[in-house]
Design a protein around this motif. Structure first.
Motif, PDB file in Angstrom:
ATOM      1  N   TYR A  20     -38.085  -9.650 -17.770  1.00 19.38           N
ATOM      2  CA  TYR A  20     -39.509  -9.528 -17.466  1.00 19.38           C
ATOM      3  C   TYR A  20     -39.736  -9.447 -15.955  1.00 19.38           C
ATOM      4  CZ  TYR A  20     -40.093 -11.153 -22.295  1.00 19.38           C
ATOM      5  OH  TYR A  20     -40.034 -11.280 -23.661  1.00 19.38           O
ATOM      6  N   LEU A  24     -45.204 -10.585 -14.256  1.00 23.36           N
ATOM      7  CA  LEU A  24     -45.713 -10.436 -15.617  1.00 23.36           C
ATOM      8  C   LEU A  24     -46.202 -11.780 -16.152  1.00 23.36           C
ATOM      9  CD1 LEU A  24     -45.916  -8.368 -18.044  1.00 23.36           C
ATOM     10  CD2 LEU A  24     -43.845  -9.495 -18.907  1.00 23.36           C
ATOM     11  N   GLU A  29     -45.678 -11.151 -22.473  1.00 24.09           N
ATOM     12  CA  GLU A  29     -44.242 -10.930 -22.666  1.00 24.09           C
ATOM     13  C   GLU A  29     -43.941 -10.173 -23.961  1.00 24.09           C
ATOM     14  OE1 GLU A  29     -42.501 -14.622 -19.970  1.00 24.09           O
ATOM     15  OE2 GLU A  29     -42.508 -14.803 -22.158  1.00 24.09           O
ATOM     16  N   TYR A  32     -44.734  -6.525 -23.450  1.00 17.63           N
ATOM     17  CA  TYR A  32     -43.718  -5.879 -22.617  1.00 17.63           C
ATOM     18  C   TYR A  32     -42.448  -5.620 -23.416  1.00 17.63           C
ATOM     19  CZ  TYR A  32     -40.502  -5.148 -18.688  1.00 17.63           C
ATOM     20  OH  TYR A  32     -39.577  -4.619 -17.809  1.00 17.63           O
TER      21      TYR A  32
END
Length: 246
Positions: A20, A24, A29, A32
């Motif tokens: 990550y 972020l 998460e 992503y």
């Protein structure tokens, strides 16, 4: 289709640029990860019930073609008599998992390492696993971790019900390579501290195996355990090697 992913998406060593980006937010998460992988196996469902709203949130935060695999609850599988797991199986199915809709992938019923094969008991457990719930088709996989399940008798019982036997790769557990369903469920469990978790030749080999398996049906492959910090990199390296697969 071949789906490749990791176990969960919350792991501190994946932050800070390892997987990550530095900036972020943790709340993003899953979003992503789901744009870089094609599936995630959720382990939290093994330990306890999740809220229906959580399944809905996970559905809404991920791309339309993303798929989750869910671990069945330990209350159903870590017991002397699997045949008596009916109530636990029913509670799990009613816990909101169908909020995932088309993003609901296979359910992995992981047995204890000490659980040995008993034909009558195992057949009774498989009979507890329905083909659909709330109008959503269900796919079931059993992760047997004892050598006694590596038999044609156990495979035949699964084949009769269309249940996959999980294939443990690069693992201390028995590798049961039996085709018992219209899909495969593999767990790759021995990543190392290399940049991509494995040497390039090893990744090529896993990818070739997956490509062959994908000719016969859908495949779900999860990079689990080993050097967990490297698992996302290993999964993405496999996805890159298989990008030509339809």
């Amino acid at each position: 289709m071949i789906r490749i992913g990791i176990g969960g998406w919350t792991f501190a060593p994946w932050r800070g640029g390892a997987f990550y980006p530095d900036d972020l937010p943790q709340r993003r998460e899953l979003e992503y990860a789901s744009h870089r992988l094609t599936s995630i196996e959720i382990n939290a469902t093994y330990y306890g019930s999740q809220k229906p709203e959580s399944f809905q949130k996970w559905h809404d935060e991920t791309p339309e073609d993303f798929v989750f695999a869910l671990k069945g609850p330990r209350f159903a599988t870590n017991r002397k008599a699997l045949a008596e797991a009916g109530d636990s199986v029913a509670r799990f199915l009613d816990s909101g998992i169908t909020r995932l809709g088309a993003k609901l992938g296979p359910l992995n019923w992981q047995l204890a390492e000490t659980k040995t094969f008993d034909r009558e008991d195992f057949a009774a457990f498989l009979a507890l696993l329905p083909g659909s719930h709330d109008g959503i088709p269900l796919r079931h996989a059993v992760e047997a971790r004892h050598d006694s399940f590596a038999t044609e008798e156990a495979a035949a019982l699964c084949r009769d019900r269309g249940v996959a036997l999980v294939r443990a790769l690069d693992s201390k557990f028995p590798e049961i390579a039996a085709d018992t369903a219209d899909f495969g469920y593999w767990r790759l469990m021995g990543t190392t501290d290399r940049a991509n978790g494995y040497a390039g030749a090893d990744l090529d080999r896993w990818a070739d195996m997956a490509r062959q398996a994908g000719k016969n049906g859908d495949l779900y492959l999860y990079v689990i355990s080993g050097e967990k910090a490297r698992n996302p990199a290993a999964a993405m390296a496999l996805i890159d090697r298989l990008k030509d697969h339809p």
